[in-house]
Scaffold this active site. Structure first.
Site, PDB file in Angstrom:
ATOM      1  N   ARG A 203       0.833  -1.176   0.167  1.00  0.00           N
ATOM      2  CA  ARG A 203       0.047   0.057   0.085  1.00  0.00           C
ATOM      3  C   ARG A 203       0.781   1.116  -0.025  1.00  0.00           C
ATOM      4  NH1 ARG A 203      -5.385  -0.304   2.006  1.00  0.00           N
ATOM      5  NH2 ARG A 203      -5.094  -2.540   1.774  1.00  0.00           N
TER       6      ARG A 203
ATOM      7  N   SER B 188      -8.138  -0.595  -1.399  1.00  0.00           N
ATOM      8  CA  SER B 188      -9.358  -0.651  -0.820  1.00  0.00           C
ATOM      9  C   SER B 188     -10.043   0.667  -0.349  1.00  0.00           C
ATOM     10  CB  SER B 188      -9.074  -1.644   0.542  1.00  0.00           C
ATOM     11  OG  SER B 188     -10.224  -1.903   1.166  1.00  0.00           O
ATOM     12  N   HIS B 189     -10.238   0.951   0.627  1.00  0.00           N
ATOM     13  CA  HIS B 189     -10.796   2.014   1.094  1.00  0.00           C
ATOM     14  C   HIS B 189     -10.217   3.450   1.195  1.00  0.00           C
ATOM     15  CE1 HIS B 189      -9.253   0.382   4.762  1.00  0.00           C
ATOM     16  NE2 HIS B 189      -9.375   1.735   5.308  1.00  0.00           N
TER      17      HIS B 189
ATOM     18  N   LYS C 205      -2.843  -6.858  -3.390  1.00  0.00           N
ATOM     19  CA  LYS C 205      -3.123  -7.871  -2.591  1.00  0.00           C
ATOM     20  C   LYS C 205      -2.895  -9.360  -3.269  1.00  0.00           C
ATOM     21  CE  LYS C 205      -7.050  -5.641   0.080  1.00  0.00           C
ATOM     22  NZ  LYS C 205      -8.416  -5.831   0.483  1.00  0.00           N
TER      23      LYS C 205
ATOM     24  N   ASP D 253     -16.980  -1.494   0.204  1.00  0.00           N
ATOM     25  CA  ASP D 253     -15.918  -0.726   0.210  1.00  0.00           C
ATOM     26  C   ASP D 253     -15.573  -0.789  -0.995  1.00  0.00           C
ATOM     27  OD1 ASP D 253     -14.860  -3.238   0.220  1.00  0.00           O
ATOM     28  OD2 ASP D 253     -13.188  -2.786   1.795  1.00  0.00           O
TER      29      ASP D 253
ATOM     30  N   ASP E  74     -12.813  -1.889  -2.646  1.00  0.00           N
ATOM     31  CA  ASP E  74     -12.483  -3.164  -3.651  1.00  0.00           C
ATOM     32  C   ASP E  74     -13.702  -4.345  -3.375  1.00  0.00           C
ATOM     33  OD1 ASP E  74     -11.641  -3.672  -0.970  1.00  0.00           O
ATOM     34  OD2 ASP E  74      -9.999  -4.934  -1.517  1.00  0.00           O
TER      35      ASP E  74
ATOM     36  N   ASP F  23     -14.559  -6.210  -0.945  1.00  0.00           N
ATOM     37  CA  ASP F  23     -14.372  -7.424  -0.221  1.00  0.00           C
ATOM     38  C   ASP F  23     -15.047  -7.275   1.275  1.00  0.00           C
ATOM     39  OD1 ASP F  23     -12.661  -5.593   0.829  1.00  0.00           O
ATOM     40  OD2 ASP F  23     -11.017  -7.069   1.224  1.00  0.00           O
ATOM     41  N   ARG F  24     -15.676  -6.144   1.722  1.00  0.00           N
ATOM     42  CA  ARG F  24     -16.507  -6.169   2.747  1.00  0.00           C
ATOM     43  C   ARG F  24     -17.684  -5.217   2.562  1.00  0.00           C
ATOM     44  NH1 ARG F  24     -13.603  -2.256   6.842  1.00  0.00           N
ATOM     45  NH2 ARG F  24     -13.004  -0.959   5.053  1.00  0.00           N
TER      46      ARG F  24
ATOM     47  N   HIS G 122     -15.233  -8.243   7.397  1.00  0.00           N
ATOM     48  CA  HIS G 122     -14.713  -9.049   6.566  1.00  0.00           C
ATOM     49  C   HIS G 122     -15.538 -10.597   7.229  1.00  0.00           C
ATOM     50  CE1 HIS G 122     -11.584  -7.203   4.489  1.00  0.00           C
ATOM     51  NE2 HIS G 122     -11.271  -6.517   5.733  1.00  0.00           N
TER      52      HIS G 122
END
Length: 460
Positions: A20, A108-109, A118, A250, A252, A254-255, A337
């Site tokens: 990141r 992500s966020h 990732k 979010d 990407d 994934d949440r 998650h």
């Protein structure tokens, strides 16, 4: 200043579980190229991989960075399956279904100025600093510094389309056919939910879309539903249109966060309990994982339903390692998650959303009525405090807890159980001088009193 001093230092951007950094200064095409080369070499040596699946989210820098990463993979002698735009759980699906190592460019966020990567082993297995990421980082740094010869591999790049097969996999896992009609507001936050939600939900429920346009500048609000301010638009729309439920993804995707018909946010612990009981109905006696800041209602409900509840540290690498060790059917974290054994032990916001919609649509009551029994306690949510000396504060908390007859547990940070359903956890941030506090008690008054007393110790 020498060229070596100008070379990006990968130790600044390679975190515990992913990469990141700021685009253009920390994360450049050269950095992505070096990481692709090192990742491919590691995967070839470790598991005999011959190809890597590569994808990116909607951030403007994604295509250039993923292309540079792919060149590195090719120069290491491996092929690239190029998936283009994808959510993180689409990448996990590709890695799991094709049994290939994978990489998705996403932050992500995080704000628009950032991007990241990732990575996963074949079968969507996690990668962390202790399971190969540190070696990948160091080998990539050597290439950037000119310490190794320029690579010249012979791999090839070929496209792969994931979205239709990903959607079919979701439908196979949770069948929404036959549920009552549902009106669902979905806030994609200009993130990858704008791609995946139509593919999965259209024709099954009535979708009222918010911010489905893919835009990595996030013009409406940050794609981080964990922050209450980013749920306000969703909450307002749910109430305005009389929807049954609201979903927020979010960046990407994934949440997934859930809002009930009255606009109230549903605790991720309640969602963990709901999905856990659905999983146990399919696999009686199964093991369910929950992280230590989840509500105590989760293990209580799991045990009552005949399942085995296993408490874990916070963080996806710990959850996934425990899933492999215990054979757990499902795991949930209070950060929203959710991990599924039948989805390669990986986390996916979409599959959690489908379980919520199925549970709601299979009965006639409202969502607030449905989840009431899954959230019997009052919780503070996570409260961050900046402190000068983290360890000194933790020592004070341990001493205070023992003076009150509290039971101290140090699985992850400090968890103190004061009895009668009153407990709290304090964890130190890995990157900032912060302490993160979570408090739970039987009712709001007890929770607020305990919260304020502990904050007085932390901030005093």
């Amino acid at each position: 200043m020498t060229s070596t001093q100008l070379t990006p230092r990968l130790a600044d951007i390679v975190k515990a579980y992913d990469v990141r950094g700021l685009v253009g200064s920390q994360l450049t095409p050269a950095v992505a190229h070096a990481l692709g080369w090192a990742f491919a070499r590691r995967m070839a040596a470790e598991c005999g991989a011959r190809a890597v699946v590569v994808a990116h989210d909607m951030r403007d820098s994604g295509p250039e960075l993923s292309a540079a990463f792919s060149r590195g993979v090719v120069e290491a002698g491996l092929d690239v399956r190029s998936a283009g735009l994808a959510s993180t759980d689409m990448l996990y699906f590709a890695s799991g279904s094709m049994h290939l190592p994978g990489a998705v460019f996403t932050a992500s966020h995080n704000p628009a100025a950032y991007n990241g990567i990732k990575l996963c082993h074949p079968g969507a297995g996690p990668i962390s600093l202790s399971t190969g990421l540190a070696e990948i980082r160091d080998e990539a740094q050597g290439l950037l510094d000119g310490d190794v010869p320029a690579p010249r591999g012979g791999g090839v790049v070929s496209p792969v389309e994931l979205l239709p097969t990903y959607a079919r996999r979701m439908h196979d896992l949770v069948d929404l056919r036959g549920i009552r009609p549902l009106h669902v507001v979905v806030d994609a936050g200009n993130g990858m939910g704008g791609l995946t939600v139509p593919a999965v939900l259209d024709g099954l429920v009535r979708v009222d879309p918010l911010y489905f346009e893919l835009d990595g500048t996030f013009p409406n609000h940050e794609a981080n539903p964990l922050e209450p301010a980013n749920l306000v638009d969703l909450q307002r729309r749910v109430v305005e249109v009389g929807a049954d439920v609201g979903l927020a993804f979010d960046g990407d995707a994934d949440r997934c966060f859930v809002v009930d018909e009255g606009g109230a946010a549903v605790s991720p612990s309640a969602i963990t309990a709901l999905v856990a009981l659905r999983s146990l109905a399919r696999q009686p006696g199964g093991t369910i994982l929950y992280n230590l800041i989840s509500s105590r209602a989760v293990p209580e409900l799991v045990t009552r339903a005949g399942g085995v509840a296993v408490r874990t540290r916070v963080g996806h690498s710990f959850i996934k390692a425990e899933m492999a060790r215990t054979g757990a059917v499902f795991g949930g974290e209070h950060s929203a998650h959710y991990y599924f054994a039948d989805f390669y032990k990986a986390d996916t916001g979409m599959l959690a959303a489908l379980h919520v919609l199925a549970a709601l649509g299979e009965q006639e009551g409202s969502l607030s009525e449905l989840v009431a029994s899954y959230a019997p306690y009052a919780a503070s949510g996570e409260i961050n405090s900046t402190v000068a000396d983290v360890q000194a504060v933790l020592v004070r908390l341990r001493m205070w807890a023992r003076s009150r007859g509290g039971v101290v547990d140090e699985l992850d940070g400090v968890t103190i159980d004061l009895g009668a359903g009153r407990w709290f956890n304090v964890r130190a941030s890995n990157t900032e001088p912060l302490l993160r506090l979570n408090v739970e008690a039987p009712d709001t008054g007890d929770m607020e009193a305990l919260r304020d007393e502990v904050l007085g110790i932390i901030r005093g």
